[in-house]
Design a protein around this motif. Structure first.
Motif, PDB file in Angstrom:
ATOM      1  N   ALA A 165       0.833  -1.207   0.000  1.00  0.00           N
ATOM      2  CA  ALA A 165       0.000   0.000   0.000  1.00  0.00           C
ATOM      3  C   ALA A 165       0.866   1.255   0.000  1.00  0.00           C
ATOM      4  O   ALA A 165       0.547   2.241  -0.685  1.00  0.00           O
ATOM      5  CB  ALA A 165      -0.922  -0.007   1.216  1.00  0.00           C
ATOM      6  N   VAL A 166       1.972   1.222   0.737  1.00  0.00           N
ATOM      7  CA  VAL A 166       2.869   2.370   0.784  1.00  0.00           C
ATOM      8  C   VAL A 166       3.574   2.554  -0.557  1.00  0.00           C
ATOM      9  O   VAL A 166       3.749   3.689  -1.032  1.00  0.00           O
ATOM     10  CB  VAL A 166       3.885   2.215   1.928  1.00  0.00           C
ATOM     11  N   LYS A 167       3.952   1.438  -1.190  1.00  0.00           N
ATOM     12  CA  LYS A 167       4.585   1.523  -2.508  1.00  0.00           C
ATOM     13  C   LYS A 167       3.627   2.149  -3.525  1.00  0.00           C
ATOM     14  O   LYS A 167       4.024   2.989  -4.343  1.00  0.00           O
ATOM     15  CB  LYS A 167       5.015   0.134  -2.980  1.00  0.00           C
ATOM     16  N   LYS A 168       2.379   1.747  -3.456  1.00  0.00           N
ATOM     17  CA  LYS A 168       1.379   2.304  -4.377  1.00  0.00           C
ATOM     18  C   LYS A 168       1.187   3.794  -4.113  1.00  0.00           C
ATOM     19  O   LYS A 168       1.099   4.594  -5.052  1.00  0.00           O
ATOM     20  CB  LYS A 168       0.058   1.548  -4.192  1.00  0.00           C
ATOM     21  N   MET A 169       1.134   4.168  -2.830  1.00  0.00           N
ATOM     22  CA  MET A 169       0.982   5.581  -2.481  1.00  0.00           C
ATOM     23  C   MET A 169       2.193   6.378  -2.969  1.00  0.00           C
ATOM     24  O   MET A 169       2.047   7.496  -3.475  1.00  0.00           O
ATOM     25  CB  MET A 169       0.826   5.732  -0.962  1.00  0.00           C
ATOM     26  N   PHE A 170       3.389   5.796  -2.847  1.00  0.00           N
ATOM     27  CA  PHE A 170       4.607   6.475  -3.306  1.00  0.00           C
ATOM     28  C   PHE A 170       4.566   6.722  -4.811  1.00  0.00           C
ATOM     29  O   PHE A 170       4.869   7.827  -5.275  1.00  0.00           O
ATOM     30  CB  PHE A 170       5.853   5.675  -2.957  1.00  0.00           C
ATOM     31  N   VAL A 171       4.200   5.692  -5.583  1.00  0.00           N
ATOM     32  CA  VAL A 171       4.171   5.830  -7.045  1.00  0.00           C
ATOM     33  C   VAL A 171       3.229   6.959  -7.462  1.00  0.00           C
ATOM     34  O   VAL A 171       3.563   7.788  -8.306  1.00  0.00           O
ATOM     35  CB  VAL A 171       3.751   4.492  -7.693  1.00  0.00           C
ATOM     36  N   THR A 172       2.063   6.997  -6.853  1.00  0.00           N
ATOM     37  CA  THR A 172       1.094   8.047  -7.177  1.00  0.00           C
ATOM     38  C   THR A 172       1.613   9.429  -6.791  1.00  0.00           C
ATOM     39  O   THR A 172       1.569  10.373  -7.581  1.00  0.00           O
ATOM     40  CB  THR A 172      -0.239   7.783  -6.451  1.00  0.00           C
ATOM     41  N   ALA A 173       2.120   9.540  -5.555  1.00  0.00           N
ATOM     42  CA  ALA A 173       2.595  10.838  -5.064  1.00  0.00           C
ATOM     43  C   ALA A 173       3.800  11.323  -5.858  1.00  0.00           C
ATOM     44  O   ALA A 173       3.891  12.509  -6.196  1.00  0.00           O
ATOM     45  CB  ALA A 173       2.946  10.735  -3.583  1.00  0.00           C
ATOM     46  N   ASP A 174       4.715  10.417  -6.165  1.00  0.00           N
ATOM     47  CA  ASP A 174       5.924  10.798  -6.892  1.00  0.00           C
ATOM     48  C   ASP A 174       5.588  11.287  -8.296  1.00  0.00           C
ATOM     49  O   ASP A 174       6.137  12.291  -8.765  1.00  0.00           O
ATOM     50  CB  ASP A 174       6.880   9.602  -6.953  1.00  0.00           C
ATOM     51  N   ALA A 175       4.667  10.591  -8.948  1.00  0.00           N
ATOM     52  CA  ALA A 175       4.279  10.995 -10.304  1.00  0.00           C
ATOM     53  C   ALA A 175       3.630  12.376 -10.290  1.00  0.00           C
ATOM     54  O   ALA A 175       3.919  13.226 -11.136  1.00  0.00           O
ATOM     55  CB  ALA A 175       3.326   9.961 -10.895  1.00  0.00           C
ATOM     56  N   ARG A 176       2.758  12.608  -9.326  1.00  0.00           N
ATOM     57  CA  ARG A 176       2.071  13.907  -9.258  1.00  0.00           C
ATOM     58  C   ARG A 176       3.033  15.028  -8.852  1.00  0.00           C
ATOM     59  O   ARG A 176       2.878  16.171  -9.285  1.00  0.00           O
ATOM     60  CB  ARG A 176       0.897  13.819  -8.294  1.00  0.00           C
ATOM     61  N   ALA A 177       4.016  14.687  -8.030  1.00  0.00           N
ATOM     62  CA  ALA A 177       5.014  15.685  -7.640  1.00  0.00           C
ATOM     63  C   ALA A 177       5.826  16.130  -8.851  1.00  0.00           C
ATOM     64  O   ALA A 177       6.094  17.325  -9.030  1.00  0.00           O
ATOM     65  CB  ALA A 177       5.928  15.121  -6.565  1.00  0.00           C
ATOM     66  N   LYS A 178       6.190  15.180  -9.693  1.00  0.00           N
ATOM     67  CA  LYS A 178       6.991  15.502 -10.866  1.00  0.00           C
ATOM     68  C   LYS A 178       6.192  16.301 -11.884  1.00  0.00           C
ATOM     69  O   LYS A 178       6.747  17.095 -12.638  1.00  0.00           O
ATOM     70  CB  LYS A 178       7.521  14.219 -11.499  1.00  0.00           C
ATOM     71  N   GLN A 179       4.897  16.117 -11.870  1.00  0.00           N
ATOM     72  CA  GLN A 179       4.043  16.890 -12.780  1.00  0.00           C
ATOM     73  C   GLN A 179       3.902  18.338 -12.319  1.00  0.00           C
ATOM     74  O   GLN A 179       3.758  19.251 -13.126  1.00  0.00           O
ATOM     75  CB  GLN A 179       2.643  16.259 -12.846  1.00  0.00           C
ATOM     76  N   SER A 180       3.934  18.549 -11.023  1.00  0.00           N
ATOM     77  CA  SER A 180       3.631  19.880 -10.484  1.00  0.00           C
ATOM     78  C   SER A 180       4.840  20.764 -10.242  1.00  0.00           C
ATOM     79  O   SER A 180       4.715  21.977 -10.143  1.00  0.00           O
ATOM     80  CB  SER A 180       2.845  19.743  -9.176  1.00  0.00           C
ATOM     81  N   GLN A 181       6.027  20.156 -10.119  1.00  0.00           N
ATOM     82  CA  GLN A 181       7.196  21.003  -9.853  1.00  0.00           C
ATOM     83  C   GLN A 181       8.473  20.303 -10.269  1.00  0.00           C
ATOM     84  O   GLN A 181       8.528  19.088 -10.362  1.00  0.00           O
ATOM     85  CB  GLN A 181       7.271  21.349  -8.363  1.00  0.00           C
ATOM     86  N   SER A 182       9.493  21.098 -10.505  1.00  0.00           N
ATOM     87  CA  SER A 182      10.821  20.568 -10.808  1.00  0.00           C
ATOM     88  C   SER A 182      11.539  20.284  -9.508  1.00  0.00           C
ATOM     89  O   SER A 182      11.449  21.032  -8.552  1.00  0.00           O
ATOM     90  CB  SER A 182      11.620  21.589 -11.623  1.00  0.00           C
ATOM     91  N   LEU A 183      12.280  19.171  -9.471  1.00  0.00           N
ATOM     92  CA  LEU A 183      13.016  18.821  -8.262  1.00  0.00           C
ATOM     93  C   LEU A 183      14.408  19.427  -8.236  1.00  0.00           C
ATOM     94  O   LEU A 183      15.135  19.274  -7.271  1.00  0.00           O
ATOM     95  CB  LEU A 183      13.126  17.296  -8.141  1.00  0.00           C
ATOM     96  N   ALA A 184      14.771  20.128  -9.304  1.00  0.00           N
ATOM     97  CA  ALA A 184      16.120  20.693  -9.356  1.00  0.00           C
ATOM     98  C   ALA A 184      16.243  21.872  -8.402  1.00  0.00           C
ATOM     99  O   ALA A 184      15.316  22.660  -8.243  1.00  0.00           O
ATOM    100  CB  ALA A 184      16.453  21.137 -10.782  1.00  0.00           C
TER     101      ALA A 184
END
Length: 413
Positions: A165-184
């Motif tokens: 469940a945590v892995k699934k939550m991570f995949v979703t959150a990580d994808a949405r984070a990359k869509q909304s902002q640059s990590l650089a």
């Protein structure tokens, strides 16, 4: 120069509520420190031993005395100014570590008491607590923060029942984070840097190896994880949040020159709050192995941490006083009293106060549901004691709030 003070039996060195910037060392005799327990309202006493300091927190923090110091037998004390105390403190490694640990334990005790009230006596273990932090960030759509906490959970608990469940939550959150902002990390948008002359030493090249950079929303440390490092903010701001009943509540905003994470270094306890980068942030990270060496070689750092403990102990105790009030109207009123104490007006005779808070902020400080807080706020509005706007609340007469607290509070249970 420190002054030798002679006190007769029965003398009061200072009373609770006094403002006094002196620090004392008991050289001979017997002194009792007495105060009132915030939760039980019962008296608490502590005997000062020969050679021990007292009055340190209020002197360094410039706060009113929390306790009364009474002389039981004829005694001799050494009275020091804050500057004189700092000189002694900075040259004594043993004293440095002892006082830091004492204050760390005091702060931890207050944290524990507050957590017991907020969590209604439930004992939250580290694993479920860390999962709760991740879920709270997910619910708030703080995707970068959620993804970071998920990775920490998987690191510490790789074979847990919630792993998938945590892995699934991570995949979703990580994808949405990359869509909304640059990590650089954008070197061109760093915020204000250190301006305290005593901390300029940390801009020397020798400290470059301790530098860590974070982008907006990244989790620097997470509540419930083991404490292995502490941090000094060089550039940017850091937000402190705490997970309460499944929601992450704002605790504080820290600026360049401030420390965080230092408590876990001293008492080997799990993190008591989550620290997030607000915009781009640069910190110096120090671990347990170099902590003692750092403060010994840089006594100003130890002194700043000690002052930080003084402030946080005072602030946390003040909040604790709110939480033990049973009457909800008095509890809300005391939030405004606390905010007034923390941000005193330029003209103390001015009755009206403007606080840059919302009803949700007041609910957080009072640890009350939004609906209940709104009801109490509406009562104040109906009696024209306060006015509520989108981003601030005006108290028309702060004395009204103080009067409500004094008249409506009941004995501690």
């Amino acid at each position: 120069m420190p002054k030798v003070m002679q006190y007769n039996k029965g003398s009061i060195i200072y009373f609770a509520g006094d403002r006094d910037d002196r620090v004392f060392i008991l050289q001979k005799g017997c002194v009792i420190i007495s105060t009132t327990d915030i939760e039980t309202n019962l008296p608490v006493t502590e005997q000062i031993k020969n050679g021990e300091f007292f009055g340190v927190k209020s002197a360094l923090g410039h706060f009113p005395r929390e306790e009364t110091a009474t002389v039981l037998i004829d005694s001799v004390c050494l009275s020091l100014t804050v500057q004189e105390f700092e000189t002694i403190f900075s040259s004594n490694k043993t004293l440095i570590l002892k006082m830091l640990r004492v204050f760390s334990n005091q702060l931890r005790k207050v944290h524990t008491q507050i957590e017991e009230i907020l969590n209604k006596g439930q004992n939250i273990n580290r694993q479920s607590g860390l999962l709760g932090v991740a879920q709270a960030f997910f619910h708030d759509e703080k995707w970068r923060s959620c993804a970071d906490v998920c990775l920490r959970y998987l690191k510490y608990y790789p074979n847990s029942a919630d792993e998938n469940a945590v892995k699934k939550m991570f995949v979703t959150a990580d994808a949405r984070a990359k869509q909304s902002q640059s990590l650089a990390f954008d070197e061109g948008t760093e915020n204000v840097s250190l301006n305290d002359k005593s901390l300029k030493v940390f801009e020397l090249p020798a400290f470059a190896r301790f530098a860590k950079k974070y982008s907006s929303g990244q989790v620097i440390i997470s509540e419930f994880e083991p404490g292995e490092s502490f941090y000094l903010i060089q550039k940017g701001t850091v937000q402190l949040v705490k997970c309460v009943n499944g929601q992450n509540k704002n605790l504080d905003i820290l600026k360049p020159g401030e420390f965080f994470g230092e408590m876990a270094i001293l008492d080997n306890s799990p993190r008591s709050a989550t620290c997030l980068a607000v915009g781009n942030v640069q910190c110096l990270e120090f671990n347990k192995s170099n902590f003692e060496l750092l403060i010994t070689g840089n006594p100003q750092i130890a002194l700043n941490i000690l002052k930080l403990f003084c402030k946080r102990i005072y602030d946390q105790k003040r909040r604790f006083k709110i939480l033990v009030i049973q009457d909800t109207q008095a509890r809300v009123a005391d939030v405004f009293c606390m905010l007034d104490e923390m941000n005193p007006p330029v003209n103390p005779n001015e009755k009206q106060r403007r606080f840059n808070v919302t009803i949700q902020d007041v609910a957080h400080w009072a640890a009350l549901p939004i609906a209940k807080t709104t009801d109490e706020i509406n009562r104040f509005m109906a009696s024209r004691k306060i006015e509520v706007f989108e981003n601030n609340i005006i108290v028309n007469n702060i004395a009204d709030m103080k009067r409500i607290v004094d008249t409506r509070t009941t004995s501690r249970q």
